[in-house]
Design an enzyme around this catalytic site. Structure first.
Site, PDB file in Angstrom:
ATOM      1  CE  LYS A 152      -3.377  -2.797   0.064  1.00 14.62           C
ATOM      2  NZ  LYS A 152      -3.898  -3.201  -1.257  1.00 14.62           N
ATOM      3  CD  GLU A 171      -4.984   5.539   3.760  1.00 14.85           C
ATOM      4  OE1 GLU A 171      -4.417   5.135   2.750  1.00 14.85           O
ATOM      5  OE2 GLU A 171      -6.209   5.405   3.959  1.00 14.85           O
ATOM      6  CG  HIS A 173     -13.636  -2.765   6.771  1.00 13.12           C
ATOM      7  ND1 HIS A 173     -13.772  -1.401   6.787  1.00 13.12           N
ATOM      8  CD2 HIS A 173     -13.329  -3.130   8.037  1.00 13.12           C
ATOM      9  CE1 HIS A 173     -13.539  -0.948   8.002  1.00 13.12           C
ATOM     10  NE2 HIS A 173     -13.287  -1.965   8.790  1.00 13.12           N
ATOM     11  NE  ARG A 210      -8.944  -8.845  -6.095  1.00 16.89           N
ATOM     12  CZ  ARG A 210     -10.117  -8.293  -5.814  1.00 16.89           C
ATOM     13  NH1 ARG A 210     -11.067  -8.320  -6.730  1.00 16.89           N
ATOM     14  NH2 ARG A 210     -10.353  -7.696  -4.669  1.00 16.89           N
TER      15      ARG A 210
END
Length: 495
Positions: free
Chosen positions: A115, A199, A234, A291
């Site tokens: 990430k 974040e 999530h 993907r």
């Protein structure tokens, strides 16, 4: 490319088999002991056992999969989604074995799976990223120092994360300390890499993503965006295209930066740039999925582009069949993921045998399924049964068709999430098209509003019994004497 091995199971294996058939390619599927009687095995041209029920020993067993592909002389592999689809080691093993991996190159998967590296790469292309640390945190002290400057709330995320694993919300220093420790532990267990970063938390955001197609000749197009804000734990559960929230200006900016970011990282094949959008339509890069997405059918419905076929053509070295000007967006599409879960029992998995099945159809309805009547839903894998998709000339028609299809959809013998989706389709906020990522939590705060599946099944059985009795009942002979009938006859003779 003639023989494609499908390294996956369930509905996505069926989806790829169908694409292969239409392209006159041989579809070869690998199956675990638990999937011996799966729909994919029944539909594939050839099927080979790859290991026991445990996914670690079958669908995640890279050496075994390579061995089977070589023995069966497959020249390409489609990974679907999940399992090894974003595992760079699998793509690298295929490259080394001379088997075409239907997806991006292994180095690109590795870069975007990290990430921090992904944030740095897309930031270089001018794409806005969520404010946060641009390197893994060394310790909790570094986390506290960042929090002093940025303020709370913050999201603690795994550097190698995905699917919500290794993610924690911190609204104060105490939650930061605890969340930091838990996120590190979960990330280490799930990904073998315990590093995390921070974040800034975007409050009540919309989750919007852009579908990308990129070939090896340097052509890159987008297929518009998908609204994926309806999530549980999530995980997305309902998706639609186009997003009912973003305006045309935001749409154009978002799709442009998504294409530019894909160019910056040298991306090829199908991929998805995910963004968070705040109430003022500011958007920030979240992550890239390298993907095929679960929700790709809604894009196919509004564009007419077969994403799986394009993936196969790109992997075979062909140029894209479409340029950007060829992509015409028509109508709206909504997808509901039908899970074998009990929505009235905290969405507990509901494995077992499907004793009755009625799949909806009619105008604008598509169901990508991996089940049939008599199919045994296993305890070993993800409980996704099918993806029900409704298309309409506009969002209102798509919702009406989805409501009708959910009413038609009957799965007996196990619990499913169909009643939950029926509840969502009636919700005023959803109908307005202004749901955020907290939408599901708000619905679940009133679980009594979700239909009771047992009562629904009882109603179905009662209706079936009533129909049976009406068909088998012996016609009654006219009563010999009936005052009303006699009166009517007399009146008839008078007229």
């Amino acid at each position: 490319m003639k023989r494609i091995f499908i390294a996956n199971r369930g509905e996505i294996a069926v989806r790829v088999i169908r694409a292969c058939r239409e392209m006159h390619l041989t579809a070869v599927v690998g199956y675990s002991d638990a999937d011996r009687a799966s729909l994919a095995v029944r539909l594939a041209d050839e099927a080979y056992q790859i290991g026991p029920a445990s996914s670690l020993e079958s669908y995640l067993n890279i050496p075994r999969l390579i061995e089977v592909m070589q023995e069966t002389q497959c020249d390409a592999v489609h990974p679907g989604y999940g399992f090894l689809a974003e595992r760079s080691a699998f793509a690298a093993a295929c490259e080394e074995a001379g088997i075409t991996f239907i997806g991006p190159r292994s180095k690109v998967i590795e870069m975007m799976g990290n990430k921090i590296r992904a944030r740095l790469a897309v930031h270089a292309s001018g794409t806005p990223v969520v404010p946060g640390t641009m390197e893994p945190l060394k310790d909790i002290h570094q986390a506290h120092r960042f929090a002093e400057g940025a303020g709370f709330p913050l999201m603690i995320k795994a550097v190698a994360g995905g699917g919500g694993k290794g993610m924690r919300l911190a609204r104060n220093s105490m939650e930061l300390e605890e969340g930091f420790r838990l996120a590190q532990s979960e990330a280490g267990s799930a990904f073998g890499d315990s590093s995390v970063y921070l974040e800034k938390k975007i409050e009540n955001p919309h989750h919007v993503e852009v579908q990308i197609l990129a070939d090896h000749q340097g052509n890159i197009i987008h297929l518009g965006e998908r609204e994926c804000s309806i999530q549980r734990r999530h995980q997305k559960v309902i998706e639609e295209s186009p997003s009912p929230f973003i305006n045309q200006g935001t749409r154009e900016k978002m799709t442009t930066v998504a294409v530019n970011a894909a160019k910056e990282i040298g991306y090829t094949n199908a991929g998805t740039m995910e963004f968070l959008v705040d109430v003022d339509q500011n958007f920030y890069f979240l992550e890239m999925n390298t993907r095929l997405q679960v929700e790709h059918p809604v894009t196919e419905c509004v564009t007419g582009v077969d994403v799986v076929k394009e993936q196969i053509r790109i992997a075979a070295g062909q140029a894209l069949s479409y340029s950007q000007k060829d992509i015409l967006f028509r109508g709206a599409a909504i997808e509901c993921r039908i899970y074998a879960e009990d929505p009235q029992n905290n969405f507990m998995p509901s494995p077992g045998k499907i004793s009755g099945l009625r799949i909806p159809g009619g105008p604008g309805i598509r169901d990508d399924s991996g089940i049939y009547e008599g199919y045994e839903v296993s305890i070993h894998y993800d409980p996704l049964l099918s993806k029900l998709v409704a298309w309409g000339e506009n969002r209102r028609e798509a919702i009406d068709r989805m409501k009708r299809a959910l009413e038609e959809y009957q799965v007996l013998g196990i619990k499913t999430t169909i009643p939950f989706y029926e509840r969502v389709m009636r919700d005023a906020v959803f109908l307005e098209g202004n749901v955020t990522t907290s939408f599901v939590d708000e619905i679940l705060s009133h679980p009594e509003q979700i239909l009771d599946p047992p009562l629904e099944e009882i109603a179905i059985v009662a209706a079936a019994i009533a129909q049976f009795e009406s068909l088998t009942a012996t016609p009654r002979a006219p009563q010999a004497t009936n005052a009303w009938r006699s009166f009517a006859r007399i009146e008839g003779l008078r007229s």
